[in-house]
Design an enzyme around this catalytic site. Structure first.
Site, mmCIF file in Angstrom:
data_model
loop_
_atom_site.group_PDB
_atom_site.id
_atom_site.type_symbol
_atom_site.label_atom_id
_atom_site.label_comp_id
_atom_site.label_asym_id
_atom_site.label_seq_id
_atom_site.Cartn_x
_atom_site.Cartn_y
_atom_site.Cartn_z
ATOM 1 N N GLY A 130 0.797 -1.154 0.108
ATOM 2 C CA GLY A 130 0.091 -0.064 0.186
ATOM 3 C C GLY A 130 0.933 1.349 -0.005
ATOM 4 N N ARG A 158 0.250 -2.131 -6.525
ATOM 5 C CA ARG A 158 -0.191 -2.582 -7.606
ATOM 6 C C ARG A 158 0.456 -1.850 -8.778
ATOM 7 N NH1 ARG A 158 -6.071 -4.696 -8.077
ATOM 8 N NH2 ARG A 158 -6.424 -2.887 -6.613
ATOM 9 N N HIS A 201 -9.434 3.194 20.019
ATOM 10 C CA HIS A 201 -8.718 4.468 20.442
ATOM 11 C C HIS A 201 -9.087 4.779 21.934
ATOM 12 C CE1 HIS A 201 -7.131 4.799 16.652
ATOM 13 N NE2 HIS A 201 -7.893 5.482 16.126
#
Ligand code: BG6
Length: 486
Positions: free
Chosen positions: A17, A51, A242
């Site tokens: 990514g 990609r 969180h």
């Protein structure tokens, strides 16, 4: 104050990514700033993988722009940017197929002195594929680490499945589940204040604490992330991870050592001690349009959405330390201000020697996560001047920037700390698999409850403090929210 930078071991960090938003906005700028501070060894390399077809030069051009935009105080340091970019490489890979994997293997160094870490900055649906590819193609060894981003599952079942899938390829001590709130400077300071001082810990319990408030208020909406957010909502997006982590650090028992499993064992006990929450102790909200900015439903492109962009709830940690002490949690988007705070509100003195006119006062320890990271302790003193004994609350302010000098002004970004911890092999600030599952075990029944009843969130004005019912949730207990303007 001179900060000490301890260099980490040389590393190959592969970012799957590598062209995505998180890589551009957070991961690479964080690495760049660590490079500028001298923490990244010269032989280290960062390998973007995604990609798209591109070569090293094109990837460096792409990341150069990101560093100029997100490099903070180093953004115009052209020399440093070029120096950092020289460490960058790029390999196109196909997460589910054959493409690119042998090129990636050729690029990696087979040297036990070089730490190898894979950052999965991709959607969770690819975690297992990537883990399998890395392992099955011989791209990892027993010391290789993987870093996975949230969301870690959508509920208990999917989180458990993800844990099981990853466990086929990696041991728990190789898996770094990021919750970037744990990398925030003030959050770590919370532990330093609690466990590094004699002052607070003796009072840190139900006998002296009236209640605790945790607020994470944002001014941004969900525009641009609507399709993810609409399936998630504030409970899954913020509370399950969180806010839950913040609650754990406030409520946990002192661990024997500041070490990964010692800390995580204590946090897990807190989550397991959380009581189920009654529906009338939960307020969900959804922002409406203020005339200029779109409403939640427009942002989410779902005109009938029942997803909450705001949630407030009251919960209890049922153990000796916290019996009957309410924890009020609140978070939402498009609120009046960006303000995140943990407030420990102490009880009133048992008896006032100054009479009714002096008023009743409560000490508050406020831990501000953003903006202006720091802590304030409210103490009660005599109002100056003649005419009797009137009491006022004044802050003992510990602004980190003021106390520690200019170097503390640019607070280290959470990702800088966390990525370096991965290289150091320190999992203390990462979530263990059982913690994540326990957190889902607590949130799942609450979510199932409102889905089963078909509850709709209460509309609230953009730029407000959330729905009125959220104020009522705490006011009916004779208490008030702190912090954000209504
Ligand atoms: C993310 C959430 O994990 O945290 C976002 O998905 C949220 O919705 C963000 O805006 C808040 O992070 P920070 O560091 O800006 O408080």
């Amino acid at each position: 104050m001179v900060s000490r930078v301890i260099p980490v071991e040389p590393f190959d960090l592969i970012i799957f990514g590598g062209t995505g938003d998180l890589a551009r906005r957070k991961i690479l700028p964080a690495l760049f700033r660590r490079y500028c501070s001298g923490q990244m060894p010269e032989s280290s390399r960062v390998i973007g993988a995604a990609r798209s077809e591109m070569d090293d030069a094109a990837y460096r051009d792409f990341i150069r722009e990101a560093l100029v935009e997100f490099g903070k105080s180093q953004a115009d340091n052209a020399e440093a940017i070029e120096g950092f970019l020289a460490h960058l490489h790029y390999v196109p890979v196909d997460a589910k197929g054959e493409g690119g994997w042998s090129a990636l293997k050729d690029l990696l160094r087979d040297d036990e002195n070089v730490v190898r870490a894979y950052y999965f900055s991709v959607g969770p649906s690819l975690f297992a594929d990537l883990a399998g590819q890395v392992r099955n193609r011989g791209l990892s060894n027993r010391d290789t680490r993987i870093v996975v981003e949230k969301p870690f599952g959508h509920d208990l079942e999917s989180a458990r499945a993800l844990n099981e899938e990853l466990a086929q390829y990696f041991h728990e001590d190789q898996i770094y589940r990021i919750d970037h709130y744990l990398g925030k400077e003030t959050v770590q300071n919370l532990m330093a204040v609690r466990f590094g001082n004699m002052l607070f810990e003796p009072l840190w319990n139900a006998q002296y604490v009236d209640h605790i408030q945790i607020t994470v208020a944002e001014t941004v909406g969900v525009g641009g992330r609507g399709s993810y957010y609409d399936k998630s909502g504030a409970m899954r997006d913020m509370v399950q991870n969180h806010l839950m982590q913040l609650l754990c650090l406030i409520a946990m028992e002192p661990p024997a050592r500041f070490e990964a499993d010692a800390v995580r064992d204590e946090k897990l006990k807190v989550i397991r001690a959380l009581d189920p929450v009654d529906p009338d102790q939960i307020v969900r909200g959804q922002y409406t349009s203020d005339g200029e900015m779109p409403s939640y439903r427009e942002d989410a492109e779902n005109p009938t959405s029942k997803t909450e962009s705001f949630i407030a709830l009251k919960c209890y940690v049922s153990n000796w330390r916290w019996a009957n002490t309410p924890f009020y949690l609140r978070t939402g988007k498009r609120l009046s201000s960006r303000a995140s705070e943990i407030a420990v509100v102490f009880k009133e003195t048992p008896h006032s020697i100054f009479g009714i006119d002096s008023g009743r006062h409560r000490n508050v320890l406020s831990i501000r996560l953003q903006p202006n990271e720091g802590m304030t302790l409210g103490v009660t003193i005599k109002e100056p001047g003649p005419g009797g004994m009137r009491l006022v609350d004044v802050p003992l302010d510990m602004s980190f920037a003021e106390a520690l000098g200019p170097e503390a002004e640019e607070v280290t970004d959470a990702y800088e700390r966390l990525i370096m911890d991965v290289i150091r092999g320190n999992q203390t600030l990462f979530m263990r698999g059982d913690e994540v599952e326990a957190a889902w075990s607590w949130t799942d029944p609450l979510i199932e409850g409102w889905e089963r009843r078909g509850d709709s969130p209460k509309p609230y004005d953009a730029g407000s403090a959330g729905p009125d019912d959220a104020a009522f949730l705490i006011n009916r207990d004779g208490r008030r929210w702190r912090g954000i303007k209504s």
